[in-house]
Design a protein around this motif. Structure first.
Motif, PDB file in Angstrom:
ATOM      1  N   LEU A  23       0.820  -1.213   0.000  1.00  0.00           N
ATOM      2  CA  LEU A  23       0.000   0.000   0.000  1.00  0.00           C
ATOM      3  C   LEU A  23       0.856   1.267   0.000  1.00  0.00           C
ATOM      4  O   LEU A  23       0.540   2.238  -0.678  1.00  0.00           O
ATOM      5  N   LEU A  24       1.919   1.248   0.768  1.00  0.00           N
ATOM      6  CA  LEU A  24       2.777   2.429   0.867  1.00  0.00           C
ATOM      7  C   LEU A  24       3.538   2.724  -0.419  1.00  0.00           C
ATOM      8  O   LEU A  24       3.730   3.883  -0.781  1.00  0.00           O
ATOM      9  N   VAL A  25       3.988   1.680  -1.087  1.00  0.00           N
ATOM     10  CA  VAL A  25       4.837   1.873  -2.254  1.00  0.00           C
ATOM     11  C   VAL A  25       4.087   1.510  -3.529  1.00  0.00           C
ATOM     12  O   VAL A  25       3.671   2.374  -4.275  1.00  0.00           O
ATOM     13  N   ARG A  26       3.930   0.219  -3.764  1.00  0.00           N
ATOM     14  CA  ARG A  26       3.297  -0.208  -5.002  1.00  0.00           C
ATOM     15  C   ARG A  26       2.978  -1.685  -4.914  1.00  0.00           C
ATOM     16  O   ARG A  26       3.743  -2.462  -4.379  1.00  0.00           O
ATOM     17  N   ARG A  43      -0.316   5.075  -8.829  1.00  0.00           N
ATOM     18  CA  ARG A  43      -1.275   5.653  -7.895  1.00  0.00           C
ATOM     19  C   ARG A  43      -0.528   6.229  -6.700  1.00  0.00           C
ATOM     20  O   ARG A  43       0.652   5.987  -6.510  1.00  0.00           O
ATOM     21  N   PRO A  44      -1.231   7.004  -5.857  1.00  0.00           N
ATOM     22  CA  PRO A  44      -0.565   7.573  -4.679  1.00  0.00           C
ATOM     23  C   PRO A  44      -0.247   6.498  -3.636  1.00  0.00           C
ATOM     24  O   PRO A  44      -0.800   5.406  -3.663  1.00  0.00           O
ATOM     25  N   SER A  45       0.602   6.849  -2.730  1.00  0.00           N
ATOM     26  CA  SER A  45       0.885   6.005  -1.570  1.00  0.00           C
ATOM     27  C   SER A  45      -0.310   6.085  -0.628  1.00  0.00           C
ATOM     28  O   SER A  45      -0.907   7.150  -0.455  1.00  0.00           O
ATOM     29  N   TRP A  46      -0.667   4.940  -0.030  1.00  0.00           N
ATOM     30  CA  TRP A  46      -1.776   4.919   0.914  1.00  0.00           C
ATOM     31  C   TRP A  46      -1.273   4.566   2.299  1.00  0.00           C
ATOM     32  O   TRP A  46      -0.303   3.818   2.456  1.00  0.00           O
ATOM     33  N   PRO A  47      -1.915   5.089   3.350  1.00  0.00           N
ATOM     34  CA  PRO A  47      -1.415   4.967   4.724  1.00  0.00           C
ATOM     35  C   PRO A  47      -1.552   3.561   5.310  1.00  0.00           C
ATOM     36  O   PRO A  47      -2.644   3.091   5.583  1.00  0.00           O
ATOM     37  N   ALA A  48      -0.416   2.920   5.488  1.00  0.00           N
ATOM     38  CA  ALA A  48      -0.367   1.577   6.065  1.00  0.00           C
ATOM     39  C   ALA A  48       0.866   1.483   6.956  1.00  0.00           C
ATOM     40  O   ALA A  48       1.938   1.950   6.581  1.00  0.00           O
ATOM     41  N   ILE A  49       0.699   0.872   8.112  1.00  0.00           N
ATOM     42  CA  ILE A  49       1.788   0.778   9.082  1.00  0.00           C
ATOM     43  C   ILE A  49       1.908  -0.648   9.583  1.00  0.00           C
ATOM     44  O   ILE A  49       0.935  -1.215  10.094  1.00  0.00           O
ATOM     45  N   ALA A  50       3.093  -1.218   9.425  1.00  0.00           N
ATOM     46  CA  ALA A  50       3.385  -2.525  10.010  1.00  0.00           C
ATOM     47  C   ALA A  50       3.943  -2.265  11.409  1.00  0.00           C
ATOM     48  O   ALA A  50       4.999  -1.651  11.555  1.00  0.00           O
ATOM     49  N   LEU A  51       3.233  -2.699  12.421  1.00  0.00           N
ATOM     50  CA  LEU A  51       3.666  -2.478  13.812  1.00  0.00           C
ATOM     51  C   LEU A  51       4.878  -3.323  14.167  1.00  0.00           C
ATOM     52  O   LEU A  51       5.357  -3.261  15.297  1.00  0.00           O
ATOM     53  N   THR A  52       5.392  -4.051  13.221  1.00  0.00           N
ATOM     54  CA  THR A  52       6.550  -4.932  13.414  1.00  0.00           C
ATOM     55  C   THR A  52       7.860  -4.265  13.011  1.00  0.00           C
ATOM     56  O   THR A  52       8.922  -4.856  13.176  1.00  0.00           O
TER      57      THR A  52
END
Length: 184
Positions: free
Chosen positions: A55-58, A65-74
């Motif tokens: 989601l963040l990159v591709r 498309r734009p980057s979308w906000p995603a966070i891996a808590l790891t």
């Protein structure tokens, strides 16, 4: 490989409705300015990072498309080790989620057994914060299933087969989500 292929074919017939509901939840979150969070241990931590990066990159090189906000808590070893040291390993995902998450976000808890204490705590924390909970689970879903608003359960106790199916399910969610978000 045949066993894994058969398992994924079974998921196509049994999990499609839930998979579409997961895409709906993710689309709603992103369109409202929310974020998607991912957590898991070992191979599931790698899957969490992999899916967040899609989601963040591709995801697909053919889709710009734009980057979308995603966070891996790891991803943050300092936060993981400090949280483990100060609050215990069971809190390593819940603690940062409590500071970063907000109502309307989505948390993916990835656990092949459905029993990982730190993933369970993150799911509990998310629920208490109004964050939608999605499980990528294995076997019968374990205790995590009851903490998930939506659960994609891979009906196998073989860790390798569950992990293979988790990434296939994750990619399906991300592709459908990307199609929806790019289309509009």
């Amino acid at each position: 490989m045949e066993e894994g292929a058969a398992l994924r074919r079974r998921l196509v017939s049994e999990a499609t409705t839930t998979l579409i509901a997961v895409v709906d939840a993710c689309e709603t979150a992103i369109r409202a300015g929310g974020r998607l969070f991912f957590c898991g241990n070992g191979g599931s931590a790698a899957d969490a990072q992999h899916l967040a990066t899609e989601l963040l990159v591709r995801l697909r090189s053919s889709v710009e498309r734009p980057s979308w906000p995603a966070i891996a808590l790891t991803l943050d070893p300092t936060a993981l080790t400090a949280g483990g040291n100060d609050y215990g390993f069971e809190e390593v995902f819940a603690r940062p989620l409590s500071g970063l998450g907000r109502p309307g976000d989505v948390l993916f808890g990835i656990t092949t057994s459905g029993k990982s204490p730190n993933v369970l705590r993150a799911l509990e924390t998310a629920r208490g914060m109004g964050i939608a909970t999605v499980g990528l689970l294995g076997a019968d879903g374990g205790p995590a299933r009851a903490l998930c608003d939506l659960a994609l359960v891979v009906p196998s106790a073989v860790t390798a087969r569950v992990q293979e199916a988790h990434i296939a399910l994750g990619h399906a969610v991300m592709e459908l989500l990307e199609d929806r978000l790019v289309r509009s």
